[in-house]
Each structure stands twice: as C-alpha cells, then as structure tokens.
Design a protein around this motif. Structure first.
Motif, PDB file in Angstrom:
ATOM      1  N   SER A   2     -22.850   1.937  18.751  1.00  0.00           N
ATOM      2  CA  SER A   2     -24.159   2.357  19.932  1.00  0.00           C
ATOM      3  C   SER A   2     -25.804   2.234  18.664  1.00  0.00           C
ATOM      4  N   CYS A   3     -26.876   2.000  19.181  1.00  0.00           N
ATOM      5  CA  CYS A   3     -27.564   1.296  18.712  1.00  0.00           C
ATOM      6  C   CYS A   3     -29.068   2.597  18.304  1.00  0.00           C
ATOM      7  N   GLU A  27     -26.127  -2.953  26.017  1.00  0.00           N
ATOM      8  CA  GLU A  27     -25.250  -1.800  25.904  1.00  0.00           C
ATOM      9  C   GLU A  27     -25.298  -0.853  25.011  1.00  0.00           C
ATOM     10  N   ARG A  28     -25.433   0.550  25.436  1.00  0.00           N
ATOM     11  CA  ARG A  28     -25.631   1.882  24.356  1.00  0.00           C
ATOM     12  C   ARG A  28     -26.640   1.486  23.556  1.00  0.00           C
ATOM     13  N   GLY A  29     -27.922   0.656  23.698  1.00  0.00           N
ATOM     14  CA  GLY A  29     -28.672   1.500  23.042  1.00  0.00           C
ATOM     15  C   GLY A  29     -28.935  -0.446  22.333  1.00  0.00           C
ATOM     16  N   CYS A  30     -27.899  -1.245  21.870  1.00  0.00           N
ATOM     17  CA  CYS A  30     -27.489  -2.090  20.847  1.00  0.00           C
ATOM     18  C   CYS A  30     -27.602  -3.941  21.822  1.00  0.00           C
ATOM     19  N   TYR A  31     -28.211  -5.133  21.710  1.00  0.00           N
ATOM     20  CA  TYR A  31     -27.438  -6.041  21.799  1.00  0.00           C
ATOM     21  C   TYR A  31     -26.194  -6.498  22.331  1.00  0.00           C
ATOM     22  N   GLU A  32     -25.747  -6.698  23.053  1.00  0.00           N
ATOM     23  CA  GLU A  32     -24.231  -7.040  23.111  1.00  0.00           C
ATOM     24  C   GLU A  32     -24.370  -8.953  23.407  1.00  0.00           C
ATOM     25  N   VAL A  33     -23.727  -9.679  22.831  1.00  0.00           N
ATOM     26  CA  VAL A  33     -23.031 -10.869  22.604  1.00  0.00           C
ATOM     27  C   VAL A  33     -22.379 -10.918  22.679  1.00  0.00           C
ATOM     28  N   GLU A  89     -16.746  -9.483  21.569  1.00  0.00           N
ATOM     29  CA  GLU A  89     -18.472  -9.082  22.104  1.00  0.00           C
ATOM     30  C   GLU A  89     -18.964  -8.681  20.667  1.00  0.00           C
ATOM     31  N   MET A  90     -20.400  -8.971  20.060  1.00  0.00           N
ATOM     32  CA  MET A  90     -20.761  -8.654  19.184  1.00  0.00           C
ATOM     33  C   MET A  90     -21.833  -7.855  19.756  1.00  0.00           C
ATOM     34  N   PHE A  91     -22.013  -7.281  18.502  1.00  0.00           N
ATOM     35  CA  PHE A  91     -23.472  -5.841  18.942  1.00  0.00           C
ATOM     36  C   PHE A  91     -24.407  -6.021  18.075  1.00  0.00           C
ATOM     37  N   LEU A  98     -26.601  -6.877  12.419  1.00  0.00           N
ATOM     38  CA  LEU A  98     -24.653  -7.087  13.590  1.00  0.00           C
ATOM     39  C   LEU A  98     -24.243  -5.535  13.214  1.00  0.00           C
ATOM     40  N   VAL A  99     -24.297  -4.670  14.225  1.00  0.00           N
ATOM     41  CA  VAL A  99     -23.424  -3.977  13.930  1.00  0.00           C
ATOM     42  C   VAL A  99     -21.427  -3.372  14.782  1.00  0.00           C
ATOM     43  N   GLY A 100     -21.018  -5.008  14.539  1.00  0.00           N
ATOM     44  CA  GLY A 100     -19.853  -4.723  15.152  1.00  0.00           C
ATOM     45  C   GLY A 100     -19.371  -5.746  15.706  1.00  0.00           C
ATOM     46  N   VAL A 101     -18.094  -5.774  15.522  1.00  0.00           N
ATOM     47  CA  VAL A 101     -18.397  -7.064  17.018  1.00  0.00           C
ATOM     48  C   VAL A 101     -16.244  -7.071  17.063  1.00  0.00           C
ATOM     49  N   LYS A 102     -16.013  -7.257  18.707  1.00  0.00           N
ATOM     50  CA  LYS A 102     -14.550  -6.204  19.286  1.00  0.00           C
ATOM     51  C   LYS A 102     -14.576  -8.158  20.063  1.00  0.00           C
TER      52      LYS A 102
END
Length: 90
Positions: free
Chosen positions: A24-25, A56-62, A73-75, A83-87
């Motif tokens: 989350s951001c 999504e959850r206060g983040c940009y989800e790319v 999916e990049m957050f 960049l706060v995460g990659v799934k």
C-alpha cells in the motif's frame, strides 16, 4: 546514480513476492500525484512493456510485460514514482 537505482530495483524485485499482497502507499490527496502517463514512462524506463495503469491501495498499479517476457503487476508510489513492489502474474 543509475547504479544505486538498479540496486534498489533489484532488491525490490527479490523481496516483492513476500509482500506483494500487503503493498500500500501513503499517497495523500490525488492532486499531489504524478500523472498516470508519467508512471507509465517510469515503468518503461525500467525496461517494462506497459499495458495499463490503475489505482489500487493508494498506489499506481501498472500491468506490464517484464524484460524476460513475464506478465507482472508493478506498484508505484504516486507522489514520487518510487517502485514499491512487483508481483508476477499467476
């Protein structure tokens, strides 16, 4: 500077599966956010072929294709483009 950024991205990519569902951001009001276009360009600059972006959850989800050809999916923090995460897409 690029070396430090590469280390940050690599560390995030390695740790991402462990916390991807908890990302989350703390992004504040949307009038202080970067544009969706700027976030897409940030992802492209990291070597990803971008498809779409949403909030999504206060983040940009790319949604993107990684340099290895995997769907991911990049957050990103929308206030600073971090960049706060990659799934990896299952």
């Amino acid at each position: 500077m690029k070396f430090v950024s590469a280390i940050t991205v690599a560390t995030t990519l390695i740790a991402a599966p462990a916390f991807a569902s908890k990302i989350s951001c703390d992004s504040g009001p949307q009038d202080g956010w970067m544009s969706k276009e700027a976030i897409l360009e940030t992802a492209k600059g990291l070597g990803y072929d971008t498809r779409a972006v949403k909030v999504e959850r206060g983040c940009y989800e790319v949604y993107a294709i990684s340099p290895k050809g995997e769907r991911v999916e990049m957050f990103f923090n929308p206030t600073n483009g971090e960049l706060v995460g990659v799934k990896e897409d299952d």
